[in-house]
Write a protein that holds these residues in place. Structure first.
Motif, PDB file in Angstrom:
ATOM      1  N   MET A   4       0.826  -1.209   0.000  1.00  0.00           N
ATOM      2  CA  MET A   4       0.000   0.000   0.000  1.00  0.00           C
ATOM      3  C   MET A   4       0.859   1.258   0.000  1.00  0.00           C
ATOM      4  O   MET A   4       0.528   2.254  -0.657  1.00  0.00           O
ATOM      5  CB  MET A   4      -0.931  -0.016   1.221  1.00  0.00           C
ATOM      6  CG  MET A   4      -1.947  -1.137   1.208  1.00  0.00           C
ATOM      7  SD  MET A   4      -3.057  -1.086   2.644  1.00  0.00           S
ATOM      8  CE  MET A   4      -3.868   0.489   2.377  1.00  0.00           C
ATOM      9  N   LYS A   5       1.967   1.226   0.714  1.00  0.00           N
ATOM     10  CA  LYS A   5       2.834   2.400   0.763  1.00  0.00           C
ATOM     11  C   LYS A   5       3.444   2.699  -0.599  1.00  0.00           C
ATOM     12  O   LYS A   5       3.479   3.852  -1.041  1.00  0.00           O
ATOM     13  CB  LYS A   5       3.933   2.183   1.801  1.00  0.00           C
ATOM     14  CG  LYS A   5       4.865   3.379   1.952  1.00  0.00           C
ATOM     15  CD  LYS A   5       5.923   3.115   3.010  1.00  0.00           C
ATOM     16  CE  LYS A   5       6.854   4.322   3.143  1.00  0.00           C
ATOM     17  NZ  LYS A   5       7.909   4.089   4.173  1.00  0.00           N
ATOM     18  N   ILE A   6       3.937   1.663  -1.276  1.00  0.00           N
ATOM     19  CA  ILE A   6       4.535   1.873  -2.596  1.00  0.00           C
ATOM     20  C   ILE A   6       3.485   2.260  -3.623  1.00  0.00           C
ATOM     21  O   ILE A   6       3.731   3.091  -4.506  1.00  0.00           O
ATOM     22  CB  ILE A   6       5.286   0.597  -3.038  1.00  0.00           C
ATOM     23  CG1 ILE A   6       6.477   0.338  -2.110  1.00  0.00           C
ATOM     24  CG2 ILE A   6       5.777   0.727  -4.476  1.00  0.00           C
ATOM     25  CD1 ILE A   6       7.209  -0.948  -2.406  1.00  0.00           C
ATOM     26  N   ASP A   7       2.278   1.697  -3.501  1.00  0.00           N
ATOM     27  CA  ASP A   7       1.234   1.967  -4.480  1.00  0.00           C
ATOM     28  C   ASP A   7       0.582   3.324  -4.272  1.00  0.00           C
ATOM     29  O   ASP A   7       0.257   4.019  -5.244  1.00  0.00           O
ATOM     30  CB  ASP A   7       0.178   0.862  -4.412  1.00  0.00           C
ATOM     31  CG  ASP A   7      -0.824   0.959  -5.548  1.00  0.00           C
ATOM     32  OD1 ASP A   7      -0.388   0.902  -6.716  1.00  0.00           O
ATOM     33  OD2 ASP A   7      -2.034   1.108  -5.275  1.00  0.00           O
ATOM     34  N   LEU A   8       0.388   3.726  -3.024  1.00  0.00           N
ATOM     35  CA  LEU A   8      -0.326   4.966  -2.735  1.00  0.00           C
ATOM     36  C   LEU A   8       0.603   6.164  -2.563  1.00  0.00           C
ATOM     37  O   LEU A   8       0.301   7.259  -3.036  1.00  0.00           O
ATOM     38  CB  LEU A   8      -1.191   4.791  -1.473  1.00  0.00           C
ATOM     39  CG  LEU A   8      -2.258   3.691  -1.542  1.00  0.00           C
ATOM     40  CD1 LEU A   8      -2.997   3.590  -0.223  1.00  0.00           C
ATOM     41  CD2 LEU A   8      -3.230   3.959  -2.691  1.00  0.00           C
ATOM     42  N   THR A   9       1.714   5.968  -1.864  1.00  0.00           N
ATOM     43  CA  THR A   9       2.641   7.088  -1.613  1.00  0.00           C
ATOM     44  C   THR A   9       4.069   6.671  -1.991  1.00  0.00           C
ATOM     45  O   THR A   9       4.922   6.515  -1.127  1.00  0.00           O
ATOM     46  CB  THR A   9       2.589   7.519  -0.134  1.00  0.00           C
ATOM     47  OG1 THR A   9       2.923   6.385   0.700  1.00  0.00           O
ATOM     48  CG2 THR A   9       1.229   8.052   0.235  1.00  0.00           C
ATOM     49  N   PRO A  10       4.331   6.487  -3.280  1.00  0.00           N
ATOM     50  CA  PRO A  10       5.682   6.075  -3.681  1.00  0.00           C
ATOM     51  C   PRO A  10       6.690   7.206  -3.486  1.00  0.00           C
ATOM     52  O   PRO A  10       6.375   8.384  -3.669  1.00  0.00           O
ATOM     53  CB  PRO A  10       5.510   5.730  -5.161  1.00  0.00           C
ATOM     54  CG  PRO A  10       4.355   6.573  -5.605  1.00  0.00           C
ATOM     55  CD  PRO A  10       3.428   6.660  -4.427  1.00  0.00           C
ATOM     56  N   THR A  11       7.878   6.840  -3.106  1.00  0.00           N
ATOM     57  CA  THR A  11       8.952   7.812  -2.976  1.00  0.00           C
ATOM     58  C   THR A  11       9.622   8.023  -4.333  1.00  0.00           C
ATOM     59  O   THR A  11       9.343   7.306  -5.306  1.00  0.00           O
ATOM     60  CB  THR A  11       9.996   7.329  -1.964  1.00  0.00           C
ATOM     61  OG1 THR A  11      10.589   6.110  -2.434  1.00  0.00           O
ATOM     62  CG2 THR A  11       9.345   7.084  -0.604  1.00  0.00           C
ATOM     63  N   LEU A  12      10.510   9.001  -4.399  1.00  0.00           N
ATOM     64  CA  LEU A  12      11.229   9.243  -5.651  1.00  0.00           C
ATOM     65  C   LEU A  12      12.096   8.054  -6.025  1.00  0.00           C
ATOM     66  O   LEU A  12      12.267   7.738  -7.209  1.00  0.00           O
ATOM     67  CB  LEU A  12      12.094  10.503  -5.511  1.00  0.00           C
ATOM     68  CG  LEU A  12      12.862  10.933  -6.762  1.00  0.00           C
ATOM     69  CD1 LEU A  12      11.914  11.222  -7.896  1.00  0.00           C
ATOM     70  CD2 LEU A  12      13.728  12.153  -6.458  1.00  0.00           C
ATOM     71  N   SER A  13      12.625   7.368  -5.033  1.00  0.00           N
ATOM     72  CA  SER A  13      13.419   6.171  -5.299  1.00  0.00           C
ATOM     73  C   SER A  13      12.575   5.084  -5.955  1.00  0.00           C
ATOM     74  O   SER A  13      13.023   4.413  -6.886  1.00  0.00           O
ATOM     75  CB  SER A  13      14.043   5.652  -3.999  1.00  0.00           C
ATOM     76  OG  SER A  13      14.769   4.469  -4.221  1.00  0.00           O
ATOM     77  N   HIS A  14      11.350   4.897  -5.499  1.00  0.00           N
ATOM     78  CA  HIS A  14      10.463   3.908  -6.110  1.00  0.00           C
ATOM     79  C   HIS A  14      10.134   4.287  -7.550  1.00  0.00           C
ATOM     80  O   HIS A  14      10.135   3.425  -8.439  1.00  0.00           O
ATOM     81  CB  HIS A  14       9.163   3.800  -5.311  1.00  0.00           C
ATOM     82  CG  HIS A  14       9.360   3.245  -3.936  1.00  0.00           C
ATOM     83  ND1 HIS A  14       8.606   3.676  -2.861  1.00  0.00           N
ATOM     84  CD2 HIS A  14      10.231   2.336  -3.440  1.00  0.00           C
ATOM     85  CE1 HIS A  14       8.996   3.033  -1.775  1.00  0.00           C
ATOM     86  NE2 HIS A  14       9.983   2.219  -2.099  1.00  0.00           N
ATOM     87  N   LYS A  15       9.878   5.575  -7.799  1.00  0.00           N
ATOM     88  CA  LYS A  15       9.538   6.009  -9.154  1.00  0.00           C
ATOM     89  C   LYS A  15      10.709   5.812 -10.097  1.00  0.00           C
ATOM     90  O   LYS A  15      10.545   5.325 -11.222  1.00  0.00           O
ATOM     91  CB  LYS A  15       9.113   7.474  -9.131  1.00  0.00           C
ATOM     92  CG  LYS A  15       7.854   7.743  -8.327  1.00  0.00           C
ATOM     93  CD  LYS A  15       7.535   9.223  -8.282  1.00  0.00           C
ATOM     94  CE  LYS A  15       6.300   9.505  -7.430  1.00  0.00           C
ATOM     95  NZ  LYS A  15       6.005  10.947  -7.351  1.00  0.00           N
ATOM     96  N   ASP A  16      11.898   6.191  -9.638  1.00  0.00           N
ATOM     97  CA  ASP A  16      13.077   6.052 -10.492  1.00  0.00           C
ATOM     98  C   ASP A  16      13.426   4.590 -10.718  1.00  0.00           C
ATOM     99  O   ASP A  16      13.942   4.222 -11.775  1.00  0.00           O
ATOM    100  CB  ASP A  16      14.272   6.771  -9.856  1.00  0.00           C
ATOM    101  CG  ASP A  16      14.085   8.285  -9.870  1.00  0.00           C
ATOM    102  OD1 ASP A  16      13.286   8.759 -10.688  1.00  0.00           O
ATOM    103  OD2 ASP A  16      14.733   8.983  -9.070  1.00  0.00           O
ATOM    104  N   SER A  17      13.149   3.730  -9.732  1.00  0.00           N
ATOM    105  CA  SER A  17      13.411   2.308  -9.901  1.00  0.00           C
ATOM    106  C   SER A  17      12.517   1.727 -10.983  1.00  0.00           C
ATOM    107  O   SER A  17      12.943   0.885 -11.786  1.00  0.00           O
ATOM    108  CB  SER A  17      13.202   1.565  -8.576  1.00  0.00           C
ATOM    109  OG  SER A  17      14.124   2.002  -7.604  1.00  0.00           O
ATOM    110  N   VAL A  18      11.257   2.169 -11.052  1.00  0.00           N
ATOM    111  CA  VAL A  18      10.345   1.694 -12.091  1.00  0.00           C
ATOM    112  C   VAL A  18      10.826   2.145 -13.458  1.00  0.00           C
ATOM    113  O   VAL A  18      10.879   1.380 -14.420  1.00  0.00           O
ATOM    114  CB  VAL A  18       8.910   2.204 -11.813  1.00  0.00           C
ATOM    115  CG1 VAL A  18       8.006   1.873 -12.978  1.00  0.00           C
ATOM    116  CG2 VAL A  18       8.376   1.601 -10.535  1.00  0.00           C
ATOM    117  N   VAL A  19      11.233   3.423 -13.563  1.00  0.00           N
ATOM    118  CA  VAL A  19      11.746   3.927 -14.832  1.00  0.00           C
ATOM    119  C   VAL A  19      13.004   3.176 -15.244  1.00  0.00           C
ATOM    120  O   VAL A  19      13.204   2.816 -16.402  1.00  0.00           O
ATOM    121  CB  VAL A  19      12.023   5.442 -14.716  1.00  0.00           C
ATOM    122  CG1 VAL A  19      12.673   5.954 -15.993  1.00  0.00           C
ATOM    123  CG2 VAL A  19      10.739   6.197 -14.441  1.00  0.00           C
TER     124      VAL A  19
END
Length: 471
Positions: free
Chosen positions: A443-458
């Motif tokens: 839920m944390k990654i899906d609802l409130t992702p950090t910049l690190s999570h976003k860049d990891s997806v990219v």
């Protein structure tokens, strides 16, 4: 930008001097300095220049290295010759910056968005600004500006400025220099960095880190520094979790053994838990783990922000880990206790509880690992395999025959591991222990992702991880 220094060889005649020749040394910025300064500012780090150059040269260098820019609305020139004049100038600057409260906490000013101003102060005025009556006003103005340039500074003044910021600002300071006149501030800072160059090796010898170019500071902070903080934070969080969960099981067991100090686990399991079963996986995590490659860490300086704010390990993180360990210990004790209540002996219960504990902390480690290597795989699953090898060895007939008092669990694993209820209890304990953590993280990654999570997806969608500059 820089200065050109001339050395004139003059023949002095009785009346008119005769010019024999001239030589010049160009003082230019190293390669990559403007980009490095811009990256530091993008990471919301405060950059101060402490130099012995004159004011005009220092300001020009500030513009050439991107410390000062067109967005700088005004330069505050602090040039008072007395404490009264310096104090008056600082109050005037505070009024322009609109510092509402003259007693505002310095930590709040450091976290707030700096005003588009720059403070320039010369050596004599700096000596007065560092005096006790004016030093707090000086820090409030300096912390409110986006850049600070201290020119005509002596080596002692450089060290005094770093020491004042470190003590009163309660921030982590890093000082970088390349000459003997920078040794004082390098030693005064929390982290000292020396540049080995034409000015000798005194700064490098007095520093914590040393390299040949200023631009390498970018990689030191945004790659190695960031990863070091992440790994240390994960190591501490996991270390506290696995030991709290392991220890609290004994606490719950005390309510059922009459507080007789009888342990839940086998004595050898207690001895080898931290020494063998769980030591190497967490060590591999602290050495190899990383969330993204070096190229992405350098491309997004804002990824350094969580470390600057201590977001990965603080009081709240520690308390949440303790609560998670308490819940896990409850599941690790009461699920086997309820499954085997009145239907098993102490040895069976101890084996089920110990196996459940080791599987839970191992899977929790697997959830925390973001970059799998062969070493991680070998240590994590190898530790589990070693556990089963050890319990079978210690429960064999030969060990019991030689040391009957030391190895009383003879034949217990062979008897227990073949029963379906054993594995069902393990699965149930692991599921109850880890399910809340899985749901929370999803839920944390899906609802409130950090910049690190976003860049990891990219990153995963563009460049394969094995080609992405892994450190």
């Amino acid at each position: 930008m820089g200065g050109v220094f001339y050395n004139l060889s003059v023949f002095e005649a009785s009346c008119n001097p005769q010019l024999l020749g001239a030589s010049a040394i160009e003082d230019r910025l190293q390669e990559g300095v403007p980009d490095t300064i811009l990256s530091l500012l993008s990471a919301k780090l405060r950059v101060w220049v402490l130099t012995g150059d004159k004011q005009e040269t220092a300001v020009n260098i500030g513009y050439s290295c991107n410390l000062l820019s067109d967005s700088t609305t005004e330069l505050f020139i602090l040039c008072g010759s007395t404490i009264e004049e310096v104090s008056q100038e600082l109050r005037t600057f505070q009024a322009k910056i609109d510092i509402v409260c003259s007693h505002a906490k310095l930590s709040m000013l450091m976290e707030s968005q700096p005003a588009p101003y720059a403070l320039v102060i010369n050596g004599p005025s700096l000596a007065l600004a560092l005096e006790p009556p004016t030093q707090m006003d000086f820090l409030r103005v300096a912390f409110s500006c986006q850049a600070v340039v201290c020119c005509r500074s002596t080596p002692l003044q450089k060290a005094q400025v770093v020491d004042l910021v470190k003590k009163e600002g309660r921030v982590v300071t890093l000082a970088i220099g390349d000459g003997a006149n920078d040794v004082g501030m390098i030693k005064a800072a929390h982290i000292g960095v020396g540049i080995t160059g034409r000015e000798g090796t005194q700064a490098a010898l007095a520093s914590d880190f040393s390299f040949g170019q200023f631009r390498f500071l970018q990689r030191l902070l945004f790659v190695h520094g960031r990863l070091s903080y992440q790994r240390t934070a994960k190591f501490l969080s996991y270390f506290f979790f696995k030991n709290f969960a392991f220890t609290l099981v004994h606490f719950w067991f005390a309510f059922f053994n009459g507080f007789s100090a009888q342990t839940v686990y086998d004595e050898w399991f207690i001895t080898l838990y931290n020494l063998v079963f769980t030591s190497l996986p967490v060590l591999a995590l602290a050495i190899f783990d990383q969330d993204m490659g070096a190229s992405w860490s350098l491309a997004f300086p804002s990824l350094y922000d969580p470390g600057r704010k201590s977001e990965l390990f603080n009081g709240n993180i520690f308390m949440s880990g303790c609560c998670r360990a308490i819940f896990t210990s409850l599941a690790l004790f009461f699920v086997p206790f309820g499954a085997y209540a009145g239907a098993a002996d102490y040895q069976t219960f101890a084996l089920v509880a110990g196996t459940s504990t080791l599987v839970v902390v191992g899977l929790q480690m697997a959830m925390d690992i973001m970059y799998w290597t062969v070493v991680n795989q070998f240590f994590l699953w190898g530790s589990t395999a070693v556990y089963f090898a050890v319990i079978f060895t210690m429960s064999c007939d030969g060990m019991h025959f030689v040391f009957p008092s030391e190895f009383p669990f003879v034949g217990a694993p062979r008897s227990v591991l073949g029963r379906p209820e054993f594995w069902f209890t393990i699965v149930l304990s692991v599921t109850i222990s880890l399910l809340p953590t899985l749901v929370y993280r999803f839920m944390k990654i899906d609802l409130t992702p950090t910049l690190s999570h976003k860049d990891s997806v990219v990153q995963d969608c563009t460049i394969p991880s094995w080609r992405n500059g892994r450190v």
